[in-house]
Design a protein around this motif. Sequence first.
Motif, PDB file in Angstrom:
ATOM      1  N   UNK A  54       0.825  -1.215   0.000  1.00 28.25           N
ATOM      2  CA  UNK A  54       0.000   0.000   0.000  1.00 28.25           C
ATOM      3  C   UNK A  54       0.859   1.265   0.000  1.00 28.25           C
ATOM      4  N   UNK A  55       2.113   1.159   0.490  1.00 31.42           N
ATOM      5  CA  UNK A  55       2.929   2.362   0.687  1.00 31.42           C
ATOM      6  C   UNK A  55       4.159   2.439  -0.208  1.00 31.42           C
ATOM      7  N   UNK A  56       4.644   1.338  -0.705  1.00 29.29           N
ATOM      8  CA  UNK A  56       5.926   1.351  -1.409  1.00 29.29           C
ATOM      9  C   UNK A  56       5.817   0.851  -2.835  1.00 29.29           C
ATOM     10  N   UNK A  57       6.758   1.331  -3.658  1.00 30.54           N
ATOM     11  CA  UNK A  57       6.973   0.790  -4.997  1.00 30.54           C
ATOM     12  C   UNK A  57       8.162  -0.162  -4.907  1.00 30.54           C
ATOM     13  N   UNK A  58       8.170  -1.187  -5.743  1.00 29.15           N
ATOM     14  CA  UNK A  58       9.302  -2.104  -5.847  1.00 29.15           C
ATOM     15  C   UNK A  58      10.000  -1.881  -7.187  1.00 29.15           C
ATOM     16  N   UNK A  59      11.264  -2.262  -7.228  1.00 25.28           N
ATOM     17  CA  UNK A  59      12.056  -2.196  -8.463  1.00 25.28           C
ATOM     18  C   UNK A  59      12.819  -3.506  -8.576  1.00 25.28           C
ATOM     19  N   UNK A  60      12.374  -4.400  -9.478  1.00 27.25           N
ATOM     20  CA  UNK A  60      12.943  -5.740  -9.609  1.00 27.25           C
ATOM     21  C   UNK A  60      13.949  -5.805 -10.756  1.00 27.25           C
ATOM     22  N   UNK A  82      -7.695  -4.629 -13.641  1.00 29.18           N
ATOM     23  CA  UNK A  82      -7.977  -5.930 -14.247  1.00 29.18           C
ATOM     24  C   UNK A  82      -6.917  -6.376 -15.244  1.00 29.18           C
ATOM     25  N   UNK A  83      -5.981  -5.491 -15.587  1.00 33.66           N
ATOM     26  CA  UNK A  83      -4.950  -5.836 -16.577  1.00 33.66           C
ATOM     27  C   UNK A  83      -3.858  -6.694 -15.935  1.00 33.66           C
ATOM     28  N   UNK A  84      -3.343  -7.622 -16.728  1.00 34.85           N
ATOM     29  CA  UNK A  84      -2.238  -8.485 -16.322  1.00 34.85           C
ATOM     30  C   UNK A  84      -1.044  -8.197 -17.225  1.00 34.85           C
ATOM     31  N   UNK A  85       0.130  -8.110 -16.653  1.00 33.84           N
ATOM     32  CA  UNK A  85       1.370  -7.993 -17.419  1.00 33.84           C
ATOM     33  C   UNK A  85       2.277  -9.152 -17.049  1.00 33.84           C
ATOM     34  N   UNK A  86       3.069  -9.576 -18.017  1.00 29.06           N
ATOM     35  CA  UNK A  86       4.059 -10.617 -17.773  1.00 29.06           C
ATOM     36  C   UNK A  86       5.378 -10.191 -18.396  1.00 29.06           C
ATOM     37  N   UNK A  87       6.458 -10.385 -17.657  1.00 33.99           N
ATOM     38  CA  UNK A  87       7.798 -10.055 -18.136  1.00 33.99           C
ATOM     39  C   UNK A  87       8.719 -11.243 -17.860  1.00 33.99           C
ATOM     40  N   UNK A  88       9.633 -11.482 -18.779  1.00 29.74           N
ATOM     41  CA  UNK A  88      10.695 -12.459 -18.555  1.00 29.74           C
ATOM     42  C   UNK A  88      11.961 -11.675 -18.258  1.00 29.74           C
ATOM     43  N   UNK A  89      12.512 -11.893 -17.071  1.00 29.62           N
ATOM     44  CA  UNK A  89      13.700 -11.163 -16.645  1.00 29.62           C
ATOM     45  C   UNK A  89      14.876 -12.123 -16.532  1.00 29.62           C
ATOM     46  N   UNK A  90      16.022 -11.696 -17.053  1.00 32.86           N
ATOM     47  CA  UNK A  90      17.254 -12.458 -16.918  1.00 32.86           C
ATOM     48  C   UNK A  90      18.422 -11.517 -17.153  1.00 32.86           C
ATOM     49  N   UNK A  91      19.606 -11.978 -16.837  1.00 38.28           N
ATOM     50  CA  UNK A  91      20.796 -11.164 -17.068  1.00 38.28           C
ATOM     51  C   UNK A  91      21.154 -11.107 -18.552  1.00 38.28           C
ATOM     52  N   UNK A 113      18.467 -23.381 -12.851  1.00 37.55           N
ATOM     53  CA  UNK A 113      19.129 -23.198 -11.559  1.00 37.55           C
ATOM     54  C   UNK A 113      18.398 -22.171 -10.722  1.00 37.55           C
ATOM     55  N   UNK A 114      18.973 -21.843  -9.591  1.00 35.98           N
ATOM     56  CA  UNK A 114      18.386 -20.856  -8.700  1.00 35.98           C
ATOM     57  C   UNK A 114      18.405 -19.478  -9.368  1.00 35.98           C
ATOM     58  N   UNK A 115      17.304 -18.766  -9.280  1.00 35.40           N
ATOM     59  CA  UNK A 115      17.215 -17.405  -9.820  1.00 35.40           C
ATOM     60  C   UNK A 115      17.335 -16.405  -8.676  1.00 35.40           C
ATOM     61  N   UNK A 116      17.912 -15.252  -8.990  1.00 35.73           N
ATOM     62  CA  UNK A 116      18.099 -14.228  -7.964  1.00 35.73           C
ATOM     63  C   UNK A 116      17.557 -12.888  -8.457  1.00 35.73           C
ATOM     64  N   UNK A 117      16.750 -12.262  -7.596  1.00 38.19           N
ATOM     65  CA  UNK A 117      16.184 -10.941  -7.860  1.00 38.19           C
ATOM     66  C   UNK A 117      16.776  -9.960  -6.878  1.00 38.19           C
ATOM     67  N   UNK A 118      17.150  -8.791  -7.376  1.00 39.51           N
ATOM     68  CA  UNK A 118      17.473  -7.667  -6.503  1.00 39.51           C
ATOM     69  C   UNK A 118      16.266  -6.746  -6.524  1.00 39.51           C
TER      70      UNK A 118
END
Length: 148
Positions: A54-60, A82-91, A113-118
């Motif tokens: 409710x209070x913060x934005x995230x940056x993935x 009602x809108x859905x978005x999908x993104x594929x994130x990788x290095x 393998x294991x994925x890592x998000x900052x």
Amino acid sequence: MIDGVKIKKLKIIPDDRGKLMEIMRCDDEVFEKFGQAYFTTALPGAVKAWHYHKKQDDHFVCVAGKIRLGLYDAREGSKTKGEVNEFILSLEDPFLVKIPKGVYHGFKSVSGGESMIINIPTMAYNPKEPDEYRLDAFDNDIPYDWRK
């Protein structure tokens, strides 16, 4: 795209010693304020969903492996409700996704393998009053299937 979601393309600068990638700067269009920075990981096939703030934005940003990031706009009064978005994130194709407050989000590791998000949220986590509102990943009304 869901109202308020922003994408920042990132650039990897390699040299003979390794790589460097700026993730966020205080003069970026996506920057509002700094809360904290942390990483989270997911094992292959693991789903971490759904929640919103409710209070913060995230940056993935995904810095290892590959994830499928799902977003769902359930905000009353939003022009993209009602809108859905999908993104594929990788290095291999690095970019940052700004997730505005009020938008449900989650991710699934889709690499071998294991994925890592900052994540660089706009507020520090407060364990006494967490700004996290969760739904079950599979038992909800969000039109998104983590099983695919």
